[in-house]
Design a protein around this motif. Structure first.
Motif, mmCIF file in Angstrom:
data_model
loop_
_atom_site.group_PDB
_atom_site.id
_atom_site.type_symbol
_atom_site.label_atom_id
_atom_site.label_comp_id
_atom_site.label_asym_id
_atom_site.label_seq_id
_atom_site.Cartn_x
_atom_site.Cartn_y
_atom_site.Cartn_z
ATOM 1 N N PRO A 185 8.022 1.327 7.533
ATOM 2 C CA PRO A 185 9.056 0.634 6.754
ATOM 3 C C PRO A 185 8.782 0.616 5.253
ATOM 4 C CG PRO A 185 8.431 -0.648 8.681
ATOM 5 C CD PRO A 185 7.453 0.470 8.574
ATOM 6 N N VAL A 186 7.524 0.496 4.877
ATOM 7 C CA VAL A 186 7.182 0.446 3.451
ATOM 8 C C VAL A 186 7.466 1.790 2.785
ATOM 9 C CG1 VAL A 186 5.340 0.053 1.785
ATOM 10 C CG2 VAL A 186 5.462 -1.345 3.858
ATOM 11 N N SER A 187 7.033 2.885 3.408
ATOM 12 C CA SER A 187 7.296 4.218 2.855
ATOM 13 C C SER A 187 8.788 4.521 2.831
ATOM 14 C CB SER A 187 6.567 5.283 3.679
ATOM 15 O OG SER A 187 5.171 5.063 3.645
ATOM 16 N N ARG A 209 11.036 5.439 -0.433
ATOM 17 C CA ARG A 209 11.871 6.643 -0.514
ATOM 18 C C ARG A 209 13.316 6.299 -0.835
ATOM 19 N NH1 ARG A 209 8.938 8.144 4.126
ATOM 20 N NH2 ARG A 209 10.730 7.543 5.426
ATOM 21 N N SER A 210 13.829 5.219 -0.237
ATOM 22 C CA SER A 210 15.213 4.830 -0.483
ATOM 23 C C SER A 210 15.426 4.381 -1.928
ATOM 24 C CB SER A 210 15.625 3.708 0.474
ATOM 25 O OG SER A 210 14.872 2.523 0.225
ATOM 26 N N LEU A 225 4.711 3.804 -4.853
ATOM 27 C CA LEU A 225 4.049 2.521 -4.674
ATOM 28 C C LEU A 225 2.547 2.677 -4.837
ATOM 29 C CD1 LEU A 225 5.929 1.120 -1.521
ATOM 30 C CD2 LEU A 225 6.309 0.506 -3.904
ATOM 31 N N THR A 226 1.982 1.808 -5.630
ATOM 32 C CA THR A 226 0.533 1.768 -5.735
ATOM 33 C C THR A 226 -0.032 1.056 -4.504
ATOM 34 O OG1 THR A 226 0.571 -0.352 -6.902
ATOM 35 C CG2 THR A 226 0.728 1.665 -8.242
ATOM 36 N N ARG A 231 1.878 -1.789 -2.258
ATOM 37 C CA ARG A 231 2.073 -1.582 -0.822
ATOM 38 C C ARG A 231 1.533 -2.763 -0.019
ATOM 39 N NH1 ARG A 231 3.069 2.841 2.334
ATOM 40 N NH2 ARG A 231 2.305 2.692 4.479
ATOM 41 N N GLU A 232 0.350 -3.230 -0.372
ATOM 42 C CA GLU A 232 -0.234 -4.371 0.332
ATOM 43 C C GLU A 232 0.603 -5.628 0.133
ATOM 44 O OE1 GLU A 232 -2.750 -4.631 2.412
ATOM 45 O OE2 GLU A 232 -3.008 -2.454 2.345
ATOM 46 N N LYS A 233 1.166 -5.771 -1.072
ATOM 47 C CA LYS A 233 2.002 -6.940 -1.343
ATOM 48 C C LYS A 233 3.244 -6.932 -0.457
ATOM 49 C CE LYS A 233 4.460 -9.329 -5.056
ATOM 50 N NZ LYS A 233 4.863 -9.298 -6.491
ATOM 51 N N LEU A 234 3.897 -5.753 -0.297
ATOM 52 C CA LEU A 234 5.079 -5.650 0.552
ATOM 53 C C LEU A 234 4.737 -5.915 2.015
ATOM 54 C CD1 LEU A 234 7.067 -2.577 -0.850
ATOM 55 C CD2 LEU A 234 7.772 -4.977 -0.838
#
Length: 325
Positions: free
Chosen positions: A34-36, A40-41, A46-47, A51-54
């Motif tokens: 979901p994060v990737s 992309r959308s 993302l650093t 990414r960890e925050k999301l």
């Protein structure tokens, strides 16, 4: 009646839990990230920190059961989450897609019901005649034909060659929604609607034909023949009553086929409805939107089956007597 309603509500809740749990589980074990997909959308990178925050904000680091429970709690409040692709509430997107799809599916549903039942009655009441063989050949060929191929054939013949209908879209390009007339929407809907209905006609015709043959070979029909009653009167006055309920059963059970067929038809014609949303959500990994569409399709099919039960009670007095007993 109260017991029956309570039973149906209990059945619906159990079905809802089962379908959503299986869907949530399949999404969890699928290769979709979901994060990737979100990155992309949005067309951004993302650093590791972002990414960890999301992951923490979306609760992706929580156990599966806890994440499912949180999703169910939001569902009860009418919150299906935010779409990764559109950045808007999933329920709002589904409502907008449903407005387009319900017109298309209703048109196809009525067409396939009328023509499917009519062809089935004509074929069954004239067993082994030229009409029966022609209808059966049509039905068998169309039942085994891919729907997307039928759609492309429609575009080639009626859009490119004859220029009678638009090849794609649900409305003229470049016009605001408020400026689009009903006639224009119907004009864009005819080809995808016929494509969606044409395969369903063949299946309904085959089922109805077999039921008509069984009725026409029954003892009371043979007795009517022996009294000199003409075939048209037998079909209209005697046999037709016994064909209505099986025909309605087939018609209403095609709600699920109608929804799955809309996925193909809408994508062939680039029609803006739930089918296009389903494919786009799957290809772009929009998990919240996919779960919302699965939930909606389950409710759609369930309502169709319950409408069939209601029609049975209305049309067949024996069902009402059975309920009273």
């Amino acid at each position: 009646m109260a017991k029956k309603v309570l039973k149906q509500i209990t059945y619906f809740i159990c079905l809802l839990i089962f379908v959503t749990f299986i869907s949530f589980l399949l999404m969890d074990i699928s290769p979709i990230d979901p994060v990737s997909a979100f990155a992309r959308s949005r067309g951004v990178g993302l650093t590791p920190e972002m990414r960890e925050k999301l992951i923490r904000e979306w609760g992706l680091d929580l156990p599966f059961i806890k994440r499912y429970w949180i999703w169910i709690c939001h569902l009860v409040r009418g919150n299906l989450g935010i779409s990764n692709i559109y950045g808007r509430p999933v329920l709002e997107i589904i409502k907008r897609g449903f407005k387009s799809s319900i017109m298309l599916m209703s048109f196809a549903w009525i067409i396939q019901g009328i023509f499917g039942l009519f062809l089935g009655i004509v074929a069954g009441s004239n067993e082994n005649s030229l009409r029966d063989r022609s209808i059966k050949l049509y039905a068998i060929v169309l039942a085994s034909t891919p729907q997307f191929w039928v759609g492309m054939l429609m575009i080639i013949i009626f859009s490119i060659k004859l220029g009678l209908f638009p090849a794609s879209m649900g409305s003229p390009i470049g016009m605001l929604e408020k400026d689009i007339s009903i006639a224009s929407r119907l004009h864009h809907m005819i080809l995808p609607g016929i494509t969606l209905a044409i395969v369903g006609i063949s299946n309904i015709a085959l089922h109805t034909r077999q039921k008509v043959i069984d009725v026409m070979n029954s003892e009371y029909v043979l007795y009517a023949y022996s009294r000199g009653i003409k075939k048209n009167r037998i079909v209209n006055s005697y046999a037709l009553k016994n064909m209505i309920l099986p025909g309605l059963t087939i018609q209403f059970t095609y709600f699920s086929e109608l929804f799955s067929g809309a996925v193909l038809a809408e994508n062939v014609f680039n029609y803006p409805g739930l089918g296009s949303l389903t494919v786009e959500a799957g290809l772009r990994g929009d998990v919240p939107l996919l779960l919302g569409l699965v939930l909606f399709s389950m409710i759609f099919v369930y309502v169709g089956n319950r409408m069939c039960d209601l029609m049975y009670v209305i049309l067949d007095p024996r069902m009402r007597w059975q309920d009273e007993d």
